[in-house]
Design a protein around this motif. Structure first.
Motif, PDB file in Angstrom:
ATOM      1  N   ASN A 105       0.937  -1.142  -0.035  1.00 17.59           N
ATOM      2  CA  ASN A 105      -0.068  -0.033  -0.075  1.00 17.59           C
ATOM      3  C   ASN A 105       0.779   1.112  -0.040  1.00 17.59           C
ATOM      4  O   ASN A 105       0.552   2.467   0.765  1.00 17.59           O
ATOM      5  CB  ASN A 105      -0.951   0.022   1.191  1.00 17.59           C
ATOM      6  N   ILE A 106       1.926   1.353  -0.588  1.00 21.80           N
ATOM      7  CA  ILE A 106       2.751   2.457  -0.860  1.00 21.80           C
ATOM      8  C   ILE A 106       1.906   3.397  -1.670  1.00 21.80           C
ATOM      9  O   ILE A 106       1.501   3.167  -2.735  1.00 21.80           O
ATOM     10  CB  ILE A 106       4.333   2.132  -1.528  1.00 21.80           C
ATOM     11  N   PHE A 131      11.078   5.415  -7.050  1.00 24.54           N
ATOM     12  CA  PHE A 131      11.573   5.190  -5.751  1.00 24.54           C
ATOM     13  C   PHE A 131      10.560   5.052  -4.628  1.00 24.54           C
ATOM     14  O   PHE A 131       9.590   5.862  -4.665  1.00 24.54           O
ATOM     15  CB  PHE A 131      12.172   6.742  -5.197  1.00 24.54           C
ATOM     16  N   TRP A 132      10.857   3.866  -4.037  1.00 22.79           N
ATOM     17  CA  TRP A 132       9.942   3.406  -3.037  1.00 22.79           C
ATOM     18  C   TRP A 132      10.668   3.311  -1.436  1.00 22.79           C
ATOM     19  O   TRP A 132      11.241   2.313  -1.150  1.00 22.79           O
ATOM     20  CB  TRP A 132       9.371   2.029  -3.174  1.00 22.79           C
ATOM     21  N   GLU A 190       9.827   3.407   1.536  1.00 20.98           N
ATOM     22  CA  GLU A 190       9.185   2.518   2.306  1.00 20.98           C
ATOM     23  C   GLU A 190       9.801   1.057   2.448  1.00 20.98           C
ATOM     24  O   GLU A 190       9.784   0.085   3.175  1.00 20.98           O
ATOM     25  CB  GLU A 190       7.692   2.139   2.283  1.00 20.98           C
ATOM     26  N   LEU A 191      10.139   0.755   0.975  1.00 25.12           N
ATOM     27  CA  LEU A 191      10.684  -0.666   0.920  1.00 25.12           C
ATOM     28  C   LEU A 191      12.475  -0.610   0.521  1.00 25.12           C
ATOM     29  O   LEU A 191      13.057  -1.532   0.217  1.00 25.12           O
ATOM     30  CB  LEU A 191      10.288  -1.398  -0.444  1.00 25.12           C
ATOM     31  N   GLU A 192      12.960   0.731   0.883  1.00 29.13           N
ATOM     32  CA  GLU A 192      14.237   0.960   0.506  1.00 29.13           C
ATOM     33  C   GLU A 192      14.609   0.439  -0.724  1.00 29.13           C
ATOM     34  O   GLU A 192      15.864  -0.134  -1.285  1.00 29.13           O
ATOM     35  CB  GLU A 192      14.874   0.016   1.571  1.00 29.13           C
ATOM     36  N   ARG A 193      13.962   0.791  -1.745  1.00 26.95           N
ATOM     37  CA  ARG A 193      14.084   0.524  -3.344  1.00 26.95           C
ATOM     38  C   ARG A 193      14.211   1.680  -4.348  1.00 26.95           C
ATOM     39  O   ARG A 193      13.231   2.414  -4.149  1.00 26.95           O
ATOM     40  CB  ARG A 193      13.087  -0.681  -3.783  1.00 26.95           C
ATOM     41  N   GLN A 194      14.739   1.396  -5.182  1.00 26.82           N
ATOM     42  CA  GLN A 194      14.677   2.373  -6.548  1.00 26.82           C
ATOM     43  C   GLN A 194      14.917   1.355  -7.475  1.00 26.82           C
ATOM     44  O   GLN A 194      15.525   0.416  -7.761  1.00 26.82           O
ATOM     45  CB  GLN A 194      15.912   3.437  -6.401  1.00 26.82           C
ATOM     46  N   ILE A 195      14.175   2.030  -9.061  1.00 31.44           N
ATOM     47  CA  ILE A 195      14.417   1.078 -10.185  1.00 31.44           C
ATOM     48  C   ILE A 195      14.659   2.277 -11.159  1.00 31.44           C
ATOM     49  O   ILE A 195      13.777   3.309 -11.347  1.00 31.44           O
ATOM     50  CB  ILE A 195      13.330   0.442 -10.709  1.00 31.44           C
TER      51      ILE A 195
END
Length: 211
Positions: A39-40, A97-98, A100-105
């Motif tokens: 639910n980001i 850039f997310w 909350e999940l410590e992620r980027q694409i």
């Protein structure tokens, strides 16, 4: 607090060559599903980077509306600043850039217009007020005031009298055909995981980059 003192560690997940898909679009699908399940907020928001006629990179947020093996789709005004930039140089970049999940694409690709059928179908699926706004806005052009825009919107809505507007020919979709992906997972001690897919002779090559 001083900006230089703001920091946090990353420890939620790992990313390595043994737990990723050999297909970057499938890997994107997996991460997007996880972002939606978490639910980001605005998980489909992405930074679109183009190069303007002045030679400077330009970045703005747009929304991803579809994706498949062939590419990633978003919609906009073709006469907008980004539309004109893509017409001059279709090599663009997308960035998700997310935190909350410590992620980027990051995705590099070539943008081209979608078919008129796809553009019309999506335009008419939008809320009526969004259709009206897209129809009356000469996106990226200088306007004299907010009141001018609101009056123009109200006048056109009254003219339509409840009907939906015709499809504006200067509005539609872009399909971005990817040539490179980078998946970034935050890790402890700033030793982040960076996995890159690059397309060579219609085959995706995978490699790891130093953080």
């Amino acid at each position: 607090m001083k900006l230089k003192d703001i920091r946090r560690d990353y420890s939620q997940a790992k990313l390595n060559e043994h737990n990723i898909s050999p297909n970057p679009v499938q890997q994107f699908q997996d991460w997007m599903n996880q972002a939606l399940e978490a639910n980001i907020r605005d998980a489909t928001a992405m930074s679109l980077v183009t190069v303007g006629k002045d030679g400077f990179p330009q970045s703005r947020i747009v929304l991803l509306k579809d994706f498949e093996q062939e590419g990633f789709t978003f919609f906009t005004n073709y006469r907008s600043e980004k539309g004109m930039a893509i017409e001059a140089n279709p090599k663009i970049s997308l960035h998700f850039f997310w935190p909350e999940l410590e992620r980027q694409i990051r995705i590099s690709g070539i943008a081209c217009k979608t078919s008129l059928v796809i553009s019309k179908k999506y335009f008419h699926s939008r809320p009526q007020k969004s259709q009206i706004a897209a129809s009356i806005s000469e996106q990226s052009s200088v306007v004299q005031s907010r009141e001018f825009l609101e009056n123009k919107f109200a006048e056109y809505a009254e003219e339509l009298n409840g009907k939906n507007p015709d499809y504006p020919e200067n509005w539609g979709g872009y399909l971005v055909e990817p040539v490179k992906f980078e998946f970034w997972q935050g890790r402890e001690n700033r030793l982040h995981d960076r996995i890159v897919y690059e397309k060579t002779d219609d085959e995706w090559k995978i490699k790891r980059l130093a953080p």
